[in-house]
Design an enzyme around this catalytic site. Structure first.
Site, PDB file in Angstrom:
ATOM      1  CE1 TYR A   1       2.887  -5.539  14.871  1.00 47.25           C
ATOM      2  CE2 TYR A   1       4.061  -6.143  16.877  1.00 47.25           C
ATOM      3  CZ  TYR A   1       3.897  -6.251  15.507  1.00 47.25           C
ATOM      4  OH  TYR A   1       4.739  -7.070  14.785  1.00 47.25           O
ATOM      5  CB  SER A   2       1.255  -8.044  20.648  1.00 49.36           C
ATOM      6  OG  SER A   2       0.704  -7.480  21.807  1.00 49.36           O
TER       7      SER A   2
ATOM      8  CB  THR B   1       5.517 -10.604  16.082  1.00 43.50           C
ATOM      9  OG1 THR B   1       6.258 -10.143  17.209  1.00 43.50           O
ATOM     10  CG2 THR B   1       4.042 -10.348  16.370  1.00 43.50           C
ATOM     11  CG  ASP B   2       9.195 -12.168  19.821  1.00 43.58           C
ATOM     12  OD1 ASP B   2       8.622 -11.129  19.426  1.00 43.58           O
ATOM     13  OD2 ASP B   2      10.347 -12.168  20.303  1.00 43.58           O
ATOM     14  CD  GLU B   3       6.360  -6.982  19.772  1.00 52.75           C
ATOM     15  OE1 GLU B   3       5.445  -6.277  20.206  1.00 52.75           O
ATOM     16  OE2 GLU B   3       7.336  -6.532  19.153  1.00 52.75           O
TER      17      GLU B   3
ATOM     18  CG  ASP C   1      -5.520  -1.256   1.882  1.00 52.55           C
ATOM     19  OD1 ASP C   1      -5.253  -2.264   2.559  1.00 52.55           O
ATOM     20  OD2 ASP C   1      -6.064  -0.231   2.336  1.00 52.55           O
TER      21      ASP C   1
ATOM     22  CG  ASN D   1      12.446  -7.036  18.912  1.00 44.26           C
ATOM     23  OD1 ASN D   1      11.798  -7.813  19.597  1.00 44.26           O
ATOM     24  ND2 ASN D   1      12.230  -5.736  18.907  1.00 44.26           N
TER      25      ASN D   1
ATOM     26  CB  THR E   1      -3.504  -3.193   8.069  1.00 45.18           C
ATOM     27  OG1 THR E   1      -3.822  -2.065   7.266  1.00 45.18           O
ATOM     28  CG2 THR E   1      -2.333  -3.945   7.439  1.00 45.18           C
TER      29      THR E   1
ATOM     30  CB  THR F   1       1.586   2.712   5.123  1.00 44.91           C
ATOM     31  OG1 THR F   1       2.748   1.983   5.567  1.00 44.91           O
ATOM     32  CG2 THR F   1       0.461   1.739   4.805  1.00 44.91           C
TER      33      THR F   1
ATOM     34  CB  ALA G   1       0.874  -6.281   4.097  1.00 47.09           C
TER      35      ALA G   1
ATOM     36  CE  LYS H   1      -3.612   2.183   2.838  1.00 46.88           C
ATOM     37  NZ  LYS H   1      -4.319   2.113   4.128  1.00 46.88           N
TER      38      LYS H   1
ATOM     39  CB  SER I   1      -3.727  -6.295  15.488  1.00 42.76           C
ATOM     40  OG  SER I   1      -2.354  -5.997  15.298  1.00 42.76           O
ATOM     41  CE  LYS I   2       2.013  -9.687  12.732  1.00 50.40           C
ATOM     42  NZ  LYS I   2       2.088  -9.588  11.255  1.00 50.40           N
TER      43      LYS I   2
HETATM   44  P1  NAD Z   1       7.366  -2.359   8.183  1.00 51.80           P
HETATM   45  O1  NAD Z   1       6.459  -1.465   8.957  1.00 51.80           O
HETATM   46  O2  NAD Z   1       8.772  -1.924   7.899  1.00 51.80           O
HETATM   47  O3  NAD Z   1       6.692  -2.687   6.756  1.00 51.80           O
HETATM   48  C1  NAD Z   1       5.340  -2.958   6.596  1.00 51.80           C
HETATM   49  C2  NAD Z   1       4.991  -2.824   5.109  1.00 51.80           C
HETATM   50  O4  NAD Z   1       3.616  -3.178   4.958  1.00 51.80           O
HETATM   51  C3  NAD Z   1       5.178  -1.417   4.553  1.00 51.80           C
HETATM   52  O5  NAD Z   1       5.834  -1.466   3.304  1.00 51.80           O
HETATM   53  C4  NAD Z   1       3.746  -0.926   4.381  1.00 51.80           C
HETATM   54  O6  NAD Z   1       3.593   0.016   3.319  1.00 51.80           O
HETATM   55  C5  NAD Z   1       2.997  -2.215   4.116  1.00 51.80           C
HETATM   56  N1  NAD Z   1       1.573  -2.120   4.464  1.00 51.80           N
HETATM   57  C6  NAD Z   1       1.030  -1.642   5.619  1.00 51.80           C
HETATM   58  N2  NAD Z   1      -0.313  -1.709   5.561  1.00 51.80           N
HETATM   59  C7  NAD Z   1      -0.622  -2.258   4.347  1.00 51.80           C
HETATM   60  C8  NAD Z   1      -1.844  -2.591   3.709  1.00 51.80           C
HETATM   61  N3  NAD Z   1      -3.029  -2.359   4.300  1.00 51.80           N
HETATM   62  N4  NAD Z   1      -1.796  -3.149   2.488  1.00 51.80           N
HETATM   63  C9  NAD Z   1      -0.610  -3.386   1.869  1.00 51.80           C
HETATM   64  N5  NAD Z   1       0.582  -3.063   2.414  1.00 51.80           N
HETATM   65  C10 NAD Z   1       0.564  -2.518   3.653  1.00 51.80           C
HETATM   66  O7  NAD Z   1       7.330  -3.746   8.939  1.00 51.80           O
HETATM   67  P2  NAD Z   1       8.454  -4.879   9.098  1.00 51.80           P
HETATM   68  O8  NAD Z   1       9.281  -4.567  10.285  1.00 51.80           O
HETATM   69  O9  NAD Z   1       9.091  -5.121   7.793  1.00 51.80           O
HETATM   70  O10 NAD Z   1       7.540  -6.118   9.490  1.00 51.80           O
HETATM   71  C11 NAD Z   1       6.997  -6.966   8.477  1.00 51.80           C
HETATM   72  C12 NAD Z   1       6.174  -8.061   9.135  1.00 51.80           C
HETATM   73  O11 NAD Z   1       6.989  -8.801  10.039  1.00 51.80           O
HETATM   74  C13 NAD Z   1       5.004  -7.532   9.960  1.00 51.80           C
HETATM   75  O12 NAD Z   1       3.906  -8.387   9.746  1.00 51.80           O
HETATM   76  C14 NAD Z   1       5.484  -7.625  11.398  1.00 51.80           C
HETATM   77  O13 NAD Z   1       4.395  -7.842  12.264  1.00 51.80           O
HETATM   78  C15 NAD Z   1       6.395  -8.836  11.325  1.00 51.80           C
HETATM   79  N6  NAD Z   1       7.497  -8.870  12.286  1.00 51.80           N
HETATM   80  C16 NAD Z   1       8.354  -7.813  12.405  1.00 51.80           C
HETATM   81  C17 NAD Z   1       9.435  -7.889  13.292  1.00 51.80           C
HETATM   82  C18 NAD Z   1      10.437  -6.750  13.422  1.00 51.80           C
HETATM   83  O14 NAD Z   1      11.308  -6.816  14.294  1.00 51.80           O
HETATM   84  N7  NAD Z   1      10.389  -5.726  12.599  1.00 51.80           N
HETATM   85  C19 NAD Z   1       9.618  -9.043  14.064  1.00 51.80           C
HETATM   86  C20 NAD Z   1       8.713 -10.119  13.914  1.00 51.80           C
HETATM   87  C21 NAD Z   1       7.669 -10.006  13.014  1.00 51.80           C
HETATM   88  P1  TYD Z   2      10.944  -1.350  19.054  1.00 47.77           P
HETATM   89  O1  TYD Z   2      12.082  -1.242  18.093  1.00 47.77           O
HETATM   90  O2  TYD Z   2       9.814  -0.381  18.949  1.00 47.77           O
HETATM   91  O3  TYD Z   2      10.429  -2.867  18.960  1.00 47.77           O
HETATM   92  P2  TYD Z   2       9.352  -3.660  19.896  1.00 47.77           P
HETATM   93  O4  TYD Z   2       8.684  -2.715  20.802  1.00 47.77           O
HETATM   94  O5  TYD Z   2       8.417  -4.229  18.894  1.00 47.77           O
HETATM   95  O6  TYD Z   2      10.158  -4.687  20.618  1.00 47.77           O
HETATM   96  O7  TYD Z   2      11.511  -1.237  20.532  1.00 47.77           O
HETATM   97  C1  TYD Z   2      12.497  -2.139  21.011  1.00 47.77           C
HETATM   98  C2  TYD Z   2      12.735  -1.823  22.478  1.00 47.77           C
HETATM   99  O8  TYD Z   2      13.330  -0.517  22.570  1.00 47.77           O
HETATM  100  C3  TYD Z   2      11.462  -1.755  23.300  1.00 47.77           C
HETATM  101  O9  TYD Z   2      11.726  -2.306  24.590  1.00 47.77           O
HETATM  102  C4  TYD Z   2      11.158  -0.266  23.412  1.00 47.77           C
HETATM  103  C5  TYD Z   2      12.538   0.360  23.388  1.00 47.77           C
HETATM  104  N1  TYD Z   2      12.618   1.719  22.765  1.00 47.77           N
HETATM  105  C6  TYD Z   2      13.230   2.761  23.475  1.00 47.77           C
HETATM  106  O10 TYD Z   2      13.726   2.596  24.600  1.00 47.77           O
HETATM  107  N2  TYD Z   2      13.292   3.994  22.872  1.00 47.77           N
HETATM  108  C7  TYD Z   2      12.763   4.231  21.644  1.00 47.77           C
HETATM  109  O11 TYD Z   2      12.817   5.396  21.158  1.00 47.77           O
HETATM  110  C8  TYD Z   2      12.154   3.142  20.925  1.00 47.77           C
HETATM  111  C9  TYD Z   2      11.563   3.344  19.563  1.00 47.77           C
HETATM  112  C10 TYD Z   2      12.112   1.897  21.537  1.00 47.77           C
END
Ligand code: NAD
Ligand code: TYD
Length: 339
Positions: free
Chosen positions: A153-154, A125-127, A59, A182, A100, A36, A82, A34, A156-157
Site C-alpha cells: 500500500y505505502s 499518506t504519512d506511510e 474507474d 491516520n 488504482t 469498490t 480514489a 468506482k 503504491s502511494k
Molecule cells: P476508502 O477506502 O474509505 O475510500 C476509497 C474510495 O475510493 C472508495 O469509495 C472506493 O470505491 C474508491 N475507489 C477505489 N478504487 C477506485 C478506482 N479505481 N476508481 C475510482 N474510485 C475508486 O479510503 P479513505 O480512508 O477515504 O482514503 C482516501 C484517500 O486518503 C486514499 O488515497 C488514502 O491513501 C488517503 N489517506 C487515508 C488515510 C486514512 O487514515 N484513512 C490517511 C492518509 C491518507
Molecule cells: P489501520 O486502521 O489498518 O491503519 P494503518 O495500518 O494504515 O495505520 O491500523 C491502525 C493500527 O491498528 C495498525 O498499527 C494496525 C492495528 N490494527 C490492529 O491491531 N488490529 C486490527 O484489527 C486492525 C485493522 C489494525
C-alpha cells in the site's frame, strides 16, 4: 468553480464533499467513484439531491471514461482520494493497489494535461515515510524525510507521489500533495482499527489487537484533514508537499481500551493476535510547514473526537451493519480466523 473529487464515496472523500458543499455553496462538486467494496453510495445520500453535486460511477483507470467526464465537466480542480487504502488487503493482493493507486493517478493527470486544470491535488499518506522507532519520541516526519516504504500500500502511494512530482517538473502540471496521518471519524469502513473495534465491541466479539498493541499511530479527526486540503487548494504553493497531523500519538492498545470504556465493555474482549507482516512501529507527523505557511491547526482534540465518533457509530448502526453483513464476512474470516 468545479471540483472533481475522486473516491468521494469512501471515508475521507465523502467527508470532504460534505465540507466543501457547506463551506463553498457556490462550488460545483462532481464525485467520481468506482464503488469498490469500500465505496458506499448511501454515505452520499444527504447530498444526492443537491443541485451543485453530481455523482458518476467510474474507474479512475478507465482512460476513455475519464476523458469523457473531463470533456463534459471541465473541472478547475481535481482532488484525488480514489485509492485502495487498506494495508492488510495490500499484503494479501498487491496488484489492484498498483493499478488504482499508481496507474489510475497517471490517467487522471493525463486528463488534466489534455483538458487543462488549475490544480491537481494528490491525497497521500504519512506511510510513504516508513516508520519511526518506538524509543525515539523526538523524531517526526517532515516533508524532507526520505521516502522509505514498508507495505505494498505505502509503496503504491509513494510511487504515485513521485509520478505527481514528475508531472509537475516535466510537464508543468500545477500539483500539490498532502501527506496526512491516520484519520478517524464518521463513515470509516469497519475494516480499519477504530470502527472495527467499535463494531466488534458492540457485538461482544473479540477485539483483535495485532502483536502487543504497542504500535503508535498519529490520529487526526477527519474534518481537520478536510479543512487542511481546502486550505492547500486555495492557498498552497504549486509543486509543494504538505504534511498534515495534529501531534496526537496513541498506542493501539490504549485506543482499544478507550473504546471498551466508552461502550461499557470489559477489556477481556481484547485478544492479542499474530502481528501484521512488516508492521510499521510508529508514525508521527511534524505539521510545522502547513501551520506556518497556511495557518492550519487541528480543531478537534482526540478526547472529544473519539467520543463523537463512537456516538456516530452508535447512532448509525444501519450504515455499518449493512456493510458487515455482506462480503465483509468472508474478508473477516480470511483475515482473522486463523490469526
Ligand atoms: P476508502 O477506502 O474509505 O475510500 C476509497 C474510495 O475510493 C472508495 O469509495 C472506493 O470505491 C474508491 N475507489 C477505489 N478504487 C477506485 C478506482 N479505481 N476508481 C475510482 N474510485 C475508486 O479510503 P479513505 O480512508 O477515504 O482514503 C482516501 C484517500 O486518503 C486514499 O488515497 C488514502 O491513501 C488517503 N489517506 C487515508 C488515510 C486514512 O487514515 N484513512 C490517511 C492518509 C491518507
Ligand atoms: P489501520 O486502521 O489498518 O491503519 P494503518 O495500518 O494504515 O495505520 O491500523 C491502525 C493500527 O491498528 C495498525 O498499527 C494496525 C492495528 N490494527 C490492529 O491491531 N488490529 C486490527 O484489527 C486492525 C485493522 C489494525
Amino acid at each position: 468553480m468545479t471540483i472533481l473529487v475522486t473516491g468521494g464515496a469512501g471515508f475521507i472523500g465523502a467527508n470532504f464533499i460534505f465540507h466543501m458543499l457547506s463551506q463553498h455553496p457556490d462550488y460545483r462538486i462532481v464525485c467520481l467513484d468506482k464503488l469498490t467494496y469500500a465505496g458506499n453510495l448511501s454515505t452520499l445520500a444527504s447530498v444526492m439531491d443537491n443541485p451543485n453535486f453530481r455523482f458518476v460511477k467510474l474507474d479512475i483507470c478507465d482512460r476513455a471514461g475519464v476523458y469523457h467526464l473531463f470533456e463534459e465537466e471541465h473541472p478547475d480542480i481535481v482532488v484525488n482520494f480514489a485509492a485502495e487504502s487498506h494495508v492488510d488487503r495490500s499484503i494479501e493482493n498487491p496488484e489492484v493497489f498498483l493499478q488504482t493507486n499508481i496507474l489510475g493517478t497517471q490517467v487522471l493527470m493525463d486528463a488534466c494535461r489534455k483538458f487543462g486544470i488549475r490544480r491537481f491535488h494528490q491525497v497521500s499518506t504519512d506511510e510513504v515515510y516508513g516508520d519511526l522507532p518506538l524509543d525515539r519520541p523526538d523524531l517526526f516526519f517532515t516533508e524532507q524525510t526520505p521516502i522509505h516504504t514498508s507495505s505494498p500500500y505505502s509503496a503504491s502511494k509513494a510511487s504515485a507521489d513521485l509520478l505527481v512530482l514528475a508531472y509537475h517538473r516535466t510537464f508543468g502540471l500545477p500539483v500539490t500533495i498532502s501527506r496526512c496521518s491516520n484519520n478517524y471519524g464518521p463513515y470509516q469502513f469497519p475494516e480499519k482499527l477504530i470502527p472495527l473495534m467499535i463494531a466488534n465491541a458492540l457485538n461482544d466479539k473479540p477485539l483483535p489487537v495485532y502483536g502487543k498493541g504497542e504500535n503508535v499511530r498519529d490520529w487526526l479527526y477527519v474534518e481537520d484533514h478536510c479543512r487542511a486540503i481546502d486550505l492547500i487548494l486555495h492557498k498552497g504553493r504549486e509543486g509543494e508537499v504538505y504534511n498534515i497531523g495534529g501531534h496526537n500519538e496513541m498506542r493501539n492498545i490504549d485506543i482499544v481500551k478507550i473504546i471498551c470504556k466508552a461502550l461499557g465493555k470489559h477489556e477481556s474482549l481484547i485478544t492479542f493476535v499474530t502481528d501484521r507482516k512488516g508492521h510499521d512501529r510508529r508514525y508521527a507527523i511534524d505539521p510545522a510547514k502547513i501551520h506556518s505557511e497556511l495557518g492550519w491547526l487541528p480543531e478537534t482534540k482526540f478526547e472529544s473526537g473519539i467520543q463523537k465518533t463512537i456516538a456516530w457509530y452508535l447512532d448509525n448502526r444501519q450504515w455499518w451493519e449493512a456493510i458487515i453483513s455482506g462480503e465483509y464476512q468472508d474478508y473477516y474470516r480470511k483475515m482473522y480466523a486463523k490469526r
